[in-house]
Enzyme design. Structure first.
Site, PDB file in Angstrom:
ATOM      1  N   ASN A 132       0.617  -1.058   0.290  1.00  0.00           N
ATOM      2  CA  ASN A 132       0.032   0.114  -0.325  1.00  0.00           C
ATOM      3  C   ASN A 132       0.779   1.154   0.221  1.00  0.00           C
ATOM      4  O   ASN A 132       0.214   2.888   0.433  1.00  0.00           O
ATOM      5  CB  ASN A 132      -0.815  -0.418   0.832  1.00  0.00           C
ATOM      6  CG  ASN A 132      -0.185   0.199   2.586  1.00  0.00           C
ATOM      7  OD1 ASN A 132       1.166   0.254   2.668  1.00  0.00           O
ATOM      8  ND2 ASN A 132      -1.113   0.119   3.233  1.00  0.00           N
ATOM      9  N   THR A 156       5.231   3.030   3.605  1.00  0.00           N
ATOM     10  CA  THR A 156       6.445   3.219   3.379  1.00  0.00           C
ATOM     11  C   THR A 156       7.423   2.623   2.216  1.00  0.00           C
ATOM     12  O   THR A 156       8.228   3.180   2.386  1.00  0.00           O
ATOM     13  CB  THR A 156       7.363   2.581   4.668  1.00  0.00           C
ATOM     14  OG1 THR A 156       7.060   1.247   4.946  1.00  0.00           O
ATOM     15  CG2 THR A 156       6.699   3.074   5.995  1.00  0.00           C
ATOM     16  N   SER A 188       5.102  -4.583   6.545  1.00  0.00           N
ATOM     17  CA  SER A 188       5.611  -3.420   7.868  1.00  0.00           C
ATOM     18  C   SER A 188       5.835  -2.349   7.999  1.00  0.00           C
ATOM     19  O   SER A 188       7.043  -2.987   7.576  1.00  0.00           O
ATOM     20  CB  SER A 188       5.362  -4.518   9.578  1.00  0.00           C
ATOM     21  OG  SER A 188       5.532  -3.856  10.435  1.00  0.00           O
ATOM     22  N   LYS A 228      -1.935  -3.173  13.243  1.00  0.00           N
ATOM     23  CA  LYS A 228      -2.818  -3.792  12.149  1.00  0.00           C
ATOM     24  C   LYS A 228      -1.932  -4.123  11.117  1.00  0.00           C
ATOM     25  O   LYS A 228      -2.279  -5.734  10.582  1.00  0.00           O
ATOM     26  CB  LYS A 228      -3.709  -2.651  11.591  1.00  0.00           C
ATOM     27  CG  LYS A 228      -4.812  -2.353  12.802  1.00  0.00           C
ATOM     28  CD  LYS A 228      -5.483  -0.854  12.022  1.00  0.00           C
ATOM     29  CE  LYS A 228      -6.128  -1.499  11.121  1.00  0.00           C
ATOM     30  NZ  LYS A 228      -7.348   0.026  10.583  1.00  0.00           N
ATOM     31  N   GLY A 261      -4.191 -16.761   6.302  1.00  0.00           N
ATOM     32  CA  GLY A 261      -5.646 -17.514   5.406  1.00  0.00           C
ATOM     33  C   GLY A 261      -5.893 -17.449   3.707  1.00  0.00           C
ATOM     34  O   GLY A 261      -6.193 -18.310   3.662  1.00  0.00           O
ATOM     35  N   TYR A 290       5.812  -2.428  17.014  1.00  0.00           N
ATOM     36  CA  TYR A 290       6.534  -3.155  16.817  1.00  0.00           C
ATOM     37  C   TYR A 290       6.304  -4.695  17.197  1.00  0.00           C
ATOM     38  O   TYR A 290       6.488  -5.570  16.526  1.00  0.00           O
ATOM     39  CB  TYR A 290       7.637  -2.827  15.916  1.00  0.00           C
ATOM     40  CG  TYR A 290       8.608  -3.313  14.831  1.00  0.00           C
ATOM     41  CD1 TYR A 290       7.875  -3.449  13.921  1.00  0.00           C
ATOM     42  CD2 TYR A 290       9.883  -3.723  15.785  1.00  0.00           C
ATOM     43  CE1 TYR A 290       8.583  -4.094  12.916  1.00  0.00           C
ATOM     44  CE2 TYR A 290      10.049  -4.505  13.840  1.00  0.00           C
ATOM     45  CZ  TYR A 290       9.574  -4.164  13.362  1.00  0.00           C
ATOM     46  OH  TYR A 290      10.562  -4.925  11.851  1.00  0.00           O
ATOM     47  N   THR A 311      19.485  -5.094   8.659  1.00  0.00           N
ATOM     48  CA  THR A 311      19.838  -5.214   7.036  1.00  0.00           C
ATOM     49  C   THR A 311      19.861  -4.428   6.005  1.00  0.00           C
ATOM     50  O   THR A 311      19.002  -3.027   6.122  1.00  0.00           O
ATOM     51  CB  THR A 311      18.774  -6.803   6.623  1.00  0.00           C
ATOM     52  OG1 THR A 311      19.131  -7.847   7.209  1.00  0.00           O
ATOM     53  CG2 THR A 311      19.285  -7.000   4.835  1.00  0.00           C
TER      54      THR A 311
HETATM   55  P1  NAD Z   1       9.985  -1.280   3.833  1.00  0.00           P
HETATM   56  O1  NAD Z   1       9.635  -0.560   4.686  1.00  0.00           O
HETATM   57  O2  NAD Z   1      10.891  -1.117   2.931  1.00  0.00           O
HETATM   58  O3  NAD Z   1       9.386  -1.799   3.828  1.00  0.00           O
HETATM   59  C1  NAD Z   1       7.608  -1.978   4.225  1.00  0.00           C
HETATM   60  C2  NAD Z   1       7.235  -2.462   2.829  1.00  0.00           C
HETATM   61  O4  NAD Z   1       5.640  -2.941   3.418  1.00  0.00           O
HETATM   62  C3  NAD Z   1       7.007  -1.187   2.122  1.00  0.00           C
HETATM   63  O5  NAD Z   1       6.558  -1.653   1.381  1.00  0.00           O
HETATM   64  C4  NAD Z   1       5.102  -0.744   2.892  1.00  0.00           C
HETATM   65  O6  NAD Z   1       4.918   0.155   2.415  1.00  0.00           O
HETATM   66  C5  NAD Z   1       4.527  -2.205   2.820  1.00  0.00           C
HETATM   67  N1  NAD Z   1       3.758  -2.162   4.348  1.00  0.00           N
HETATM   68  C6  NAD Z   1       3.378  -1.689   5.508  1.00  0.00           C
HETATM   69  N2  NAD Z   1       1.939  -2.125   5.825  1.00  0.00           N
HETATM   70  C7  NAD Z   1       1.584  -2.229   4.983  1.00  0.00           C
HETATM   71  C8  NAD Z   1      -0.146  -2.701   4.808  1.00  0.00           C
HETATM   72  N3  NAD Z   1      -1.008  -2.817   5.869  1.00  0.00           N
HETATM   73  N4  NAD Z   1       0.185  -3.654   3.622  1.00  0.00           N
HETATM   74  C9  NAD Z   1       1.022  -2.689   2.570  1.00  0.00           C
HETATM   75  N5  NAD Z   1       1.300  -2.985   2.493  1.00  0.00           N
HETATM   76  C10 NAD Z   1       2.449  -2.613   3.634  1.00  0.00           C
HETATM   77  O7  NAD Z   1      10.823  -2.406   5.369  1.00  0.00           O
HETATM   78  P2  NAD Z   1      12.171  -3.537   5.415  1.00  0.00           P
HETATM   79  O8  NAD Z   1      13.043  -2.877   6.240  1.00  0.00           O
HETATM   80  O9  NAD Z   1      12.024  -4.009   3.680  1.00  0.00           O
HETATM   81  O10 NAD Z   1      11.042  -4.316   5.637  1.00  0.00           O
HETATM   82  C11 NAD Z   1      10.512  -5.489   4.791  1.00  0.00           C
HETATM   83  C12 NAD Z   1       9.665  -6.306   6.590  1.00  0.00           C
HETATM   84  O11 NAD Z   1      11.090  -6.739   7.623  1.00  0.00           O
HETATM   85  C13 NAD Z   1       9.059  -5.859   7.855  1.00  0.00           C
HETATM   86  O12 NAD Z   1       8.172  -6.594   7.842  1.00  0.00           O
HETATM   87  C14 NAD Z   1      10.156  -5.961   8.319  1.00  0.00           C
HETATM   88  O13 NAD Z   1       9.774  -5.705   9.940  1.00  0.00           O
HETATM   89  C15 NAD Z   1      11.016  -6.396   8.625  1.00  0.00           C
HETATM   90  N6  NAD Z   1      12.611  -6.740   9.478  1.00  0.00           N
HETATM   91  C16 NAD Z   1      13.626  -5.666   8.029  1.00  0.00           C
HETATM   92  C17 NAD Z   1      14.508  -5.560   8.976  1.00  0.00           C
HETATM   93  C18 NAD Z   1      16.047  -5.108   8.524  1.00  0.00           C
HETATM   94  O14 NAD Z   1      16.605  -4.544   8.672  1.00  0.00           O
HETATM   95  N7  NAD Z   1      15.602  -4.280   6.812  1.00  0.00           N
HETATM   96  C19 NAD Z   1      15.179  -6.370  10.196  1.00  0.00           C
HETATM   97  C20 NAD Z   1      14.049  -6.677  10.505  1.00  0.00           C
HETATM   98  C21 NAD Z   1      12.925  -6.902  10.678  1.00  0.00           C
END
Ligand code: NAD
Ligand code: UDP
Length: 322
Positions: free
Chosen positions: A32, A35, A75, A96, A107, A150, A180
């Site tokens: 969506n 972020t 997320s 959420k 699901g 979170y 990462t």
């Molecule tokens: P990011 O913010 O770049 O990517 C998250 C993506 O999820 C974004 O594109 C955002 O628009 C989308 N999003 C968020 N809420 C949404 C919703 N309700 N519906 C649809 N899309 C939604 O962050 P990232 O670093 O790529 O993280 C991706 C995942 O990996 C996350 O779940 C995060 O918790 C997990 N994670 C990342 C790291 C890291 O170091 N990058 C570490 C631990 C966990």
């Protein structure tokens, strides 16, 4: 496989799309853009193996056609309250995405008899009292602390994933991702690497929060993606840490960034920049990843920075400059 990836327009999600398409899979991306960015998946839009749905995963998900795997990465992920993209500033959306989003994606996996992979996090260990963190450590999280939106959402997501595995036999996996970095991180999202690398490339002092003695372990994105793909293809249902076990203080991290970029502006120590309690030490114990997946990271921080810098330079309009 035909694979649904939520959070596909984010940093990690977009790299996963690339890797799984390169491996010959068909990918359905969902995001969506709360972020993430369209730029991260623009190069995939002409690919007939890639389809994209703009959708909030906290609402009921319908994707036509059969799915063989579902990867839930949607997320907000930045803990920096100074960033508009941080989960501090998107608290209810974050809860959420972790709770309702995980329910909805589970699901989809159940209805399709598909395997499911949850992107969990080292944050489920909170401010750890055990070091390094193995998957057996249950963590130290304050349920009403500022990071809780979170941390607790991800903890709930893990519990729900195991409930679907145990009650409905969904073929689930849980990856606990540690810090990462790499190309396509949002330069404004406030995490350590984008903040410091951007500042260093602009010749500014890099901001170190507190005295810089807190530690992290930084993993290059290609290593992480390799670990995730191996986990997806494994039969492991219990959580697996994926991250780089080379632990360093933020001071060492800042020094490395300044050295690699040739930044002469030094460091700026910022007191109390975090409204939250900043976890003081973080280092993954990757014994399970090593033994179950035969995985360990290959890219050290210096190499990873060299791979990341061109993207940052392009975003900063510094291409062509030394
Ligand atoms: P990011 O913010 O770049 O990517 C998250 C993506 O999820 C974004 O594109 C955002 O628009 C989308 N999003 C968020 N809420 C949404 C919703 N309700 N519906 C649809 N899309 C939604 O962050 P990232 O670093 O790529 O993280 C991706 C995942 O990996 C996350 O779940 C995060 O918790 C997990 N994670 C990342 C790291 C890291 O170091 N990058 C570490 C631990 C966990
Ligand atoms: N940090 C810092 N300067 C910055 C941004 C972050 O010193 O400009 C520190 C932060 O206090 C934390 C570490 O870097 O100790 C990692 O922060 P990040 O936001 O990347 O994620 P976290 O590991 O805290 O979830």
């Amino acid at each position: 496989m035909r694979i649904l990836i939520t959070g596909a327009a984010g940093f990690l999600g977009s790299h996963l799309c690339d890797r799984l398409l390169a491996d010959g899979h068909e990918v359905v991306g969902m995001d969506n853009f709360v972020t993430g960015s369209r730029d991260n998946i623009a190069h995939l839009m002409g690919n007939d193996k890639f389809t994209f749905y703009k959708h909030d995963v906290s609402n009921y998900i319908f994707v036509p056609g059969k799915m063989e795997a579902v990867l839930h990465f949607a997320s907000p992920a930045s803990p920096n309250p100074q960033s508009p993209y941080a989960y501090f500033n998107l608290p209810i959306q974050t809860m959420k995405a972790g709770a309702l989003g995980t329910h909805n994606t589970l699901g989809v996996a159940k209805a399709n008899h598909a395997r499911f992979l949850l992107a969990s996090t080292s944050e489920i260990y909170g401010d750890p009292l055990v070091h390094p963190q193995a998957e057996t450590y249950a963590g130290n999280v304050d349920p009403v602390g500022p990071r809780a939106v979170y941390d607790e959402a991800k903890r709930f997501a893990e519990s729900l994933t195991m409930a679907y595995h145990r009650q409905h036999n969904v073929d689930t996996r849980i990856v606990r991702i540690f810090n990462t970095y790499g190309p396509r991180m949002d330069l404004e999202d406030g995490r350590a690497l984008p903040n410091l690398l951007k500042q260093a490339l602009l010749g500014q002092p890099v901001t170190v929060y507190g005295d810089g003695s807190q530690t992290r372990s930084f993993c290059y994105v290609d290593d992480l993606v390799e670990g995730i793909v191996r986990l997806l293809l494994s039969n492991e249902h219990m959580p697996v840490n994926i991250g780089n076990p080379v632990e360093m203080s933020l001071l060492q991290f800042a020094e490395t960034i300044n050295r690699i970029t040739g930044n002469q502006a030094g460091m700026a120590f910022v007191a109390d920049a975090r409204s939250a309690r900043d976890p003081q030490r973080r280092q993954p114990d990757i014994t399970r990843a090593r033994t179950i997946l035969g995985w360990e990271p290959k890219v050290n921080l210096e190499e990873g920075l060299h791979k990341t810098i061109p993207y940052f330079k392009e975003k900063l309009g510094l291409t062509g400059l030394k």
